[in-house]
Design a protein around this motif. Structure first.
Motif, PDB file in Angstrom:
ATOM      1  N   GLY A 129      36.809  32.516  47.404  1.00 37.53           N
ATOM      2  CA  GLY A 129      38.084  33.026  47.853  1.00 37.53           C
ATOM      3  C   GLY A 129      38.899  33.558  46.609  1.00 37.53           C
ATOM      4  N   ALA A 130      40.168  33.563  46.721  1.00 33.95           N
ATOM      5  CA  ALA A 130      40.914  33.726  45.747  1.00 33.95           C
ATOM      6  C   ALA A 130      42.385  33.133  45.498  1.00 33.95           C
ATOM      7  CB  ALA A 130      41.204  35.300  46.131  1.00 33.95           C
ATOM      8  N   MET A 131      43.063  33.299  44.490  1.00 35.48           N
ATOM      9  CA  MET A 131      44.328  32.852  44.279  1.00 35.48           C
ATOM     10  C   MET A 131      45.199  33.747  43.638  1.00 35.48           C
ATOM     11  SD  MET A 131      43.584  28.748  43.206  1.00 35.48           S
ATOM     12  CE  MET A 131      45.365  28.291  43.103  1.00 35.48           C
ATOM     13  N   PRO A 132      46.494  33.521  43.948  1.00 36.88           N
ATOM     14  CA  PRO A 132      47.550  34.242  43.289  1.00 36.88           C
ATOM     15  C   PRO A 132      47.768  34.025  41.941  1.00 36.88           C
ATOM     16  CG  PRO A 132      48.879  32.823  44.650  1.00 36.88           C
ATOM     17  CD  PRO A 132      47.435  32.731  45.086  1.00 36.88           C
ATOM     18  N   LEU A 133      48.043  34.758  40.886  1.00 30.01           N
ATOM     19  CA  LEU A 133      48.203  34.375  39.710  1.00 30.01           C
ATOM     20  C   LEU A 133      49.076  33.308  39.279  1.00 30.01           C
ATOM     21  CD1 LEU A 133      47.618  35.089  36.588  1.00 30.01           C
ATOM     22  CD2 LEU A 133      49.113  36.738  36.713  1.00 30.01           C
ATOM     23  N   GLU A 134      50.241  33.554  40.274  1.00 27.44           N
ATOM     24  CA  GLU A 134      51.311  32.520  39.877  1.00 27.44           C
ATOM     25  C   GLU A 134      51.082  30.968  40.013  1.00 27.44           C
ATOM     26  OE1 GLU A 134      53.941  32.556  43.882  1.00 27.44           O
ATOM     27  OE2 GLU A 134      53.655  34.617  43.080  1.00 27.44           O
ATOM     28  N   GLN A 135      49.750  31.039  40.905  1.00 24.10           N
ATOM     29  CA  GLN A 135      49.279  29.560  41.339  1.00 24.10           C
ATOM     30  C   GLN A 135      48.235  29.208  40.330  1.00 24.10           C
ATOM     31  OE1 GLN A 135      50.717  27.461  43.240  1.00 24.10           O
ATOM     32  NE2 GLN A 135      52.264  28.532  44.172  1.00 24.10           N
ATOM     33  N   TYR A 136      47.599  30.154  39.438  1.00 22.64           N
ATOM     34  CA  TYR A 136      46.501  29.624  38.742  1.00 22.64           C
ATOM     35  C   TYR A 136      46.488  30.823  37.704  1.00 22.64           C
ATOM     36  CZ  TYR A 136      42.170  27.446  37.363  1.00 22.64           C
ATOM     37  OH  TYR A 136      41.089  26.722  36.543  1.00 22.64           O
ATOM     38  N   THR A 137      47.201  30.442  36.261  1.00 25.22           N
ATOM     39  CA  THR A 137      47.248  31.025  35.253  1.00 25.22           C
ATOM     40  C   THR A 137      46.173  31.059  34.396  1.00 25.22           C
ATOM     41  OG1 THR A 137      48.643  29.387  34.078  1.00 25.22           O
ATOM     42  CG2 THR A 137      49.911  31.019  35.531  1.00 25.22           C
ATOM     43  N   TYR A 200      48.078  27.748  51.933  1.00 22.96           N
ATOM     44  CA  TYR A 200      46.889  28.237  52.021  1.00 22.96           C
ATOM     45  C   TYR A 200      45.931  27.283  50.943  1.00 22.96           C
ATOM     46  CZ  TYR A 200      49.428  32.483  53.373  1.00 22.96           C
ATOM     47  OH  TYR A 200      50.046  33.443  53.939  1.00 22.96           O
ATOM     48  N   THR A 201      44.440  27.376  51.430  1.00 25.42           N
ATOM     49  CA  THR A 201      43.433  27.041  50.554  1.00 25.42           C
ATOM     50  C   THR A 201      42.909  28.545  49.846  1.00 25.42           C
ATOM     51  OG1 THR A 201      41.588  27.521  51.888  1.00 25.42           O
ATOM     52  CG2 THR A 201      42.821  25.307  52.084  1.00 25.42           C
ATOM     53  N   PRO A 202      42.235  28.393  48.838  1.00 25.67           N
ATOM     54  CA  PRO A 202      41.719  29.612  48.112  1.00 25.67           C
ATOM     55  C   PRO A 202      41.053  30.668  49.279  1.00 25.67           C
ATOM     56  CG  PRO A 202      41.586  27.870  46.540  1.00 25.67           C
ATOM     57  CD  PRO A 202      41.820  27.242  48.004  1.00 25.67           C
TER      58      PRO A 202
END
Length: 395
Positions: A129-137, A200-202
């Motif tokens: 999946g994917a994550m937003p940058l704000e949640q995983y820098t 969400y999950t990734p």
């Protein structure tokens, strides 16, 4: 991409897919920046597709992730979605786990390092999946930009110790230890997270927010020693997953890129940036008619003093450069448009991930001859392909 370039300067950091030394690249850039050349080139935009903000990969070999995630962000725009700044280091973290598994299964007989390939992003998107940058820098130990030297050494040390098999029989614990080491540097992945008020999950974030189909993306290269329009294994060190790409004739490379841009699709691009005629500072890349080593000192000084005649790139010229290591798998970027200079020559507008500190605030103008000569691979939406390529490849 087993990148030759590693740089960390104020506002600009470049790395290995990005393994010249830091000092070598700094000196290389200084050699090309004998004077400001921007006023010598007069570019007129023909196509400039929407893309997200310029990022900085810092001192890390993650250009493959930055470039292809930038490409996916533009794919969201093309699909009519509001783009998300995707977490490039989430993708990289997932790839490092898979690369570690592969390294151990191959008893260490594959490359290490933090480099990768364009398809790695698609493969990780499909699986993780994917994550937003704000949640995983990925900035988990006090730095404001990526700095992967210690992390890379830690990953390499652990994997090499694992395959040496000191117990005489491999235990399952190595993967837990290896994953924990990566997470201590980049951060643990949360089971779920909030984005714009929803949880969400990734995997669900990729499905519901990003909403792209990984099966829509195909990768290509061009070699004379493989059948055209068939798949073959891309033999570059950072293709640790042994993915296959479609083989095109040389003219097809720029024809496919042109067709994509004209139809509103951008292109993820892997290339060699070690040439003296690639100038990040000046924001221009071309293939001089006279090889650099045969130039006069005056020619070298004025290399970026306006448009210059270029070498004719044939399949034989391109292949020779691969075979003698003149072309290596250095860097990943994002082709977002097309422009012409004051003489009518066409250049691709290329988005980089080294920050906004060059003459064009993070973008470059790259001639078609350079793309024909130095492309190691490119990836795009299959909907962007010309009809004849779809037919010949059976995609």
């Amino acid at each position: 991409m087993n990148y030759k370039h590693l740089i960390l300067t104020a506002g600009l950091a470049v790395s290995s897919v990005c393994a010249f030394s830091q000092d070598n690249l700094v000196n290389s850039l200084k050699d090309n920046k004998t004077a400001t050349r921007k006023e010598k080139f007069k570019f007129t935009e023909v196509i400039n597709l929407e893309n997200t903000s310029i990022k900085n990969q810092g001192s890390s070999g993650t250009c493959w992730s930055y470039s292809t995630n930038s490409f996916l962000e533009s794919e969201m725009i093309k699909a009519g979605k509001k783009p998300v700044n995707l977490a490039e280091l989430y993708t990289a973290r997932c790839a490092y786990i898979e690369k570690g598994k592969n390294y151990v299964r191959m008893h260490g007989a594959v490359s290490l390092g933090d480099g990768g390939e364009l398809h790695d992003v698609i493969n990780m998107y499909r699986k993780y999946g994917a994550m937003p940058l704000e949640q995983y820098t990925g900035l988990n130990y006090g730095t404001t930009t990526n700095k992967f030297g210690e992390l890379g050494a830690m990953m390499e040390g652990m994997l090499k110790a694992t395959v040496q098999n000191p117990n005489g029989k491999l235990t399952p614990n190595w993967l837990t230890a290896y994953t924990s080491a990566i997470d201590s540097y980049l951060g643990q992945v949360p089971e779920s997270f909030e984005y714009q008020g929803k949880k969400y999950t990734p995997q669900t974030f990729a499905q519901q927010v990003v909403g792209l189909n990984p099966d829509d993306y195909v990768e290509f290269s061009s070699f004379t020693d493989h059948p055209y329009y068939k798949k073959f294994t891309l033999l570059v060190p950072d293709n640790w997953s042994f993915d296959q790409v479609y083989n095109l004739q040389l003219d097809d490379v720029t024809n496919c890129i042109d067709n994509a841009l004209k139809n509103g699709y951008t292109v993820a691009w892997a290339t060699d940036v070690s040439e003296k005629s690639f100038s990040w500072v000046n924001g221009v890349a071309f293939v001089p008619e006279t090889p650099y080593e045969l130039m006069t000192s005056e020619d070298k000084k004025t290399m970026f003093d306006g448009p210059k005649p270029e070498m004719v790139i044939t399949p034989e010229v391109r292949e020779k450069a691969f075979d003698d290591y003149t072309t290596t798998d250095d860097h990943g970027m994002h082709i977002v448009g097309l422009a012409k200079d004051q003489n009518g020559k066409e250049y691709y507008i290329v988005k980089n991930s080294w920050g906004p500190s060059n003459d064009y605030k993070g973008y470059l103008y790259v001639t078609k001859a350079f793309v024909r000569y130095k492309t190691t691979a490119f990836l795009l939406n299959k909907k962007a392909l010309p009809a004849d390529i779809l037919k010949k490849t059976g995609i």
